[in-house]
Design a protein around this motif. Structure first.
Motif, PDB file in Angstrom:
ATOM      1  N   ALA A   1      -4.676  -4.382  -7.719  1.00  0.00           N
ATOM      2  CA  ALA A   1      -3.628  -4.694  -6.744  1.00  0.00           C
ATOM      3  C   ALA A   1      -3.606  -3.707  -5.594  1.00  0.00           C
TER       4      ALA A   1
ATOM      5  N   TYR B   1      -3.291  -0.679 -17.804  1.00  0.00           N
ATOM      6  CA  TYR B   1      -2.415  -0.698 -16.632  1.00  0.00           C
ATOM      7  C   TYR B   1      -3.066  -0.049 -15.414  1.00  0.00           C
TER       8      TYR B   1
ATOM      9  N   VAL C   1       7.168  -3.372  -9.709  1.00  0.00           N
ATOM     10  CA  VAL C   1       5.879  -2.903 -10.217  1.00  0.00           C
ATOM     11  C   VAL C   1       6.096  -2.038 -11.452  1.00  0.00           C
TER      12      VAL C   1
ATOM     13  N   LEU D   1      -0.933  -8.028  -8.457  1.00  0.00           N
ATOM     14  CA  LEU D   1      -0.582  -7.394  -9.719  1.00  0.00           C
ATOM     15  C   LEU D   1      -0.127  -8.430 -10.747  1.00  0.00           C
TER      16      LEU D   1
ATOM     17  N   LEU E   1      -4.987  -2.698 -13.758  1.00  0.00           N
ATOM     18  CA  LEU E   1      -4.055  -3.596 -13.079  1.00  0.00           C
ATOM     19  C   LEU E   1      -3.665  -3.034 -11.711  1.00  0.00           C
ATOM     20  N   LEU E   2      -3.329  -1.755 -11.680  1.00  0.00           N
ATOM     21  CA  LEU E   2      -2.947  -1.120 -10.418  1.00  0.00           C
ATOM     22  C   LEU E   2      -4.113  -1.124  -9.432  1.00  0.00           C
TER      23      LEU E   2
ATOM     24  N   GLN F   1       0.252  -7.352  -2.433  1.00  0.00           N
ATOM     25  CA  GLN F   1      -0.043  -6.411  -3.508  1.00  0.00           C
ATOM     26  C   GLN F   1       0.674  -6.814  -4.803  1.00  0.00           C
TER      27      GLN F   1
END
Length: 337
Positions: free
Chosen positions: A34, A27, A13, A56, A30-31, A52
Motif C-alpha cells: 500500500a 503486516y 490503517v 491496503l 501489507l504496508l 493507499q
C-alpha cells in the motif's frame, strides 16, 4: 496530475493492521504493497490517500481470504461480495436491492444479520454483528454500514439521501471522519446499526450495466473511499472552490465571497453557523493535496512546495509538520522489507 481532494485518517490503517497481526498475517508486506511505512502507525495525526487505503484493504482481503477483514465470527471468503453484487445488478429497483442483500448475507454467513423493514414513510436497513467483541475498534461496523449505503447508491446511479444512521457503539474519537463516510447525522450507543431513509426512494430503478459493474468491481474498494465529503452548503461551496483554484495559496475569503456575490462578513458568518472557519478549510485542502503529491514518489518535495505556493521547501516542511506532526521526508519514507 489528477487529485482526489480528501484524505483518510491513519486510524483506519492502525485498526486493520492490528487485525492482520491477530490473524498472523504479514503486516509489513501489507504496508509495503500500500506504499505505507510502519513509522506512520505511531502517529495518530497522520492521514493517507484513498488510493493507499484501498490498496491496503484489497491486499488484506486477498491475503486473509476474508471480506470481513478478520473482524467477524467466521470468514466471509473473498469474492462473496462480487457474487452478491452480480445478482443485485439484476434487481429492478432499490427496494429489491436491499431485500436481496439481506437474504444473501443471512443465507451465507452467521457473522452478521441484516434486516430490512418499512414503517410508514421511512425505510430501515439494520445490521447486527453477532460477535462484536471481535471488532474492538468497530472498523467492520463502520465499513459495512458504508458499503450498504454506497453500493446501492451506485446501482441506482445517484446518491441515496439518508435521514440518519444509528450505531451501537459509543461515539469514537475519530468521529470527525464521519463527514467523509455518512451523509447524515450519526447517533451512537443505539440498539441497532441502522440506515434510515425515506421509503419513496425505494422505487428508483437500477441503471448500471453489467459492463459498468465489472469495472466497478475491478476498482473496488476505491470508489467507496473517494466520494465527496458531506459538508453543509456554504462549507461545501468553499471547499469546491478551493479544490479547483489554480492559485490555492493566494485564494482569500474576499476572493470567494466576491465569486459568491456575498460580503466577506456574510460568508464568515455562514461558515461559523456551519461550525467551520475559512482558514481551517484552506489548510485542510492544502494538507490533503500535499499528501496526494507525497504518495507519488517521483514528485520532488521542492516541486510540491512550489505547487502549494510555498516560497521554499523549508516553509512547506514547517507547515506539513504543523498539519500532520511529521516532516514530508519522514512521511514519504519508503516501506522496507
Amino acid at each position: 496530475m489528477s487529485l482526489v481532494h480528501h484524505s483518510i485518517s491513519i486510524h483506519f490503517v492502525i485498526t486493520l493492521i492490528k487485525a492482520a497481526k491477530r490473524k498472523g498475517l504479514d503486516y509489513e508486506l501489507l504496508l509495503q504493497k500500500a506504499n505505507l511505512n510502519p513509522h506512520m502507525l505511531t502517529n495518530s495525526q497522520l492521514r493517507i490517500t484513498p488510493n493507499q487505503f484501498s490498496k491496503l484493504m484489497r491486499e488484506l482481503w486477498i491475503m486473509g481470504d476474508d471480506d470481513f477483514l478478520g473482524l467477524a465470527k467466521q470468514k466471509c471468503r473473498h469474492g462473496v461480495f462480487t457474487l452478491m453484487a452480480k445478482q443485485a445488478a439484476n434487481c429492478p429497483n432499490l427496494e429489491s436491492i436491499f431485500r436481496h442483500m439481506c437474504h444473501f448475507y443471512n443465507l451465507i454467513t452467521d457473522s452478521i444479520r441484516l434486516d430490512f423493514k418499512l414503517e410508514g414513510d421511512l425505510a430501515y436497513l439494520s445490521m447486527k454483528v453477532i460477535d462484536p467483541g471481535l471488532d474492538p475498534d468497530f472498523s467492520l461496523h463502520e465499513f459495512l454500514m458504508l458499503v450498504w449505503h454506497r453500493f446501492p447508491s451506485w446501482l441506482i446511479g445517484q446518491h441515496l439521501p439518508l435521514k440518519a444512521i444509528l450505531l451501537t457503539y459509543e461515539q469514537p474519537k475519530h468521529v470527525g471522519e464521519y463527514r467523509l463516510m455518512y451523509p447524515c447525522p450519526a447517533s451512537f450507543a443505539q440498539d441497532s446499526n441502522t440506515l434510515i431513509f425515506e421509503a419513496r426512494h425505494l422505487k428508483m430503478p437500477v441503471v448500471q450495466t453489467s459492463n459498468a459493474l465489472r469495472s466497478y468491481l475491478r476498482r473496488s474498494p476505491i470508489d467507496w473511499f473517494t466520494r465527496q465529503a458531506y459538508y453543509q452548503v456554504f462549507t461545501q461551496r468553499v471547499v469546491s472552490y478551493l479544490e479547483n483554484s489554480e492559485q490555492l495559496a493566494l485564494t482569500s475569503m474576499d476572493d470567494i465571497a466576491k465569486q459568491f456575490h456575498v460580503t466577506t462578513r456574510t460568508l464568515r458568518r455562514k461558515l461559523n453557523d456551519e461550525g467551520t472557519r475559512f482558514q481551517t478549510l484552506k489548510d485542510n485542502v492544502r494538507r490533503d493535496t500535499a499528501i496526494h503529491y507525497l504518495s507519488q514518489p517521483n514528485v520532488p518535495i521542492a516541486q510540491i512546495a512550489r505547487e502549494l505556493g510555498f516560497s521554499e521547501p523549508a516553509a512547506f516542511t514547517r507547515a506539513f509538520k504543523l498539519w500532520t506532526g511529521v516532516s514530508p521526508k519522514i512521511y514519504r519514507a519508503s516501506p522496507k522489507r
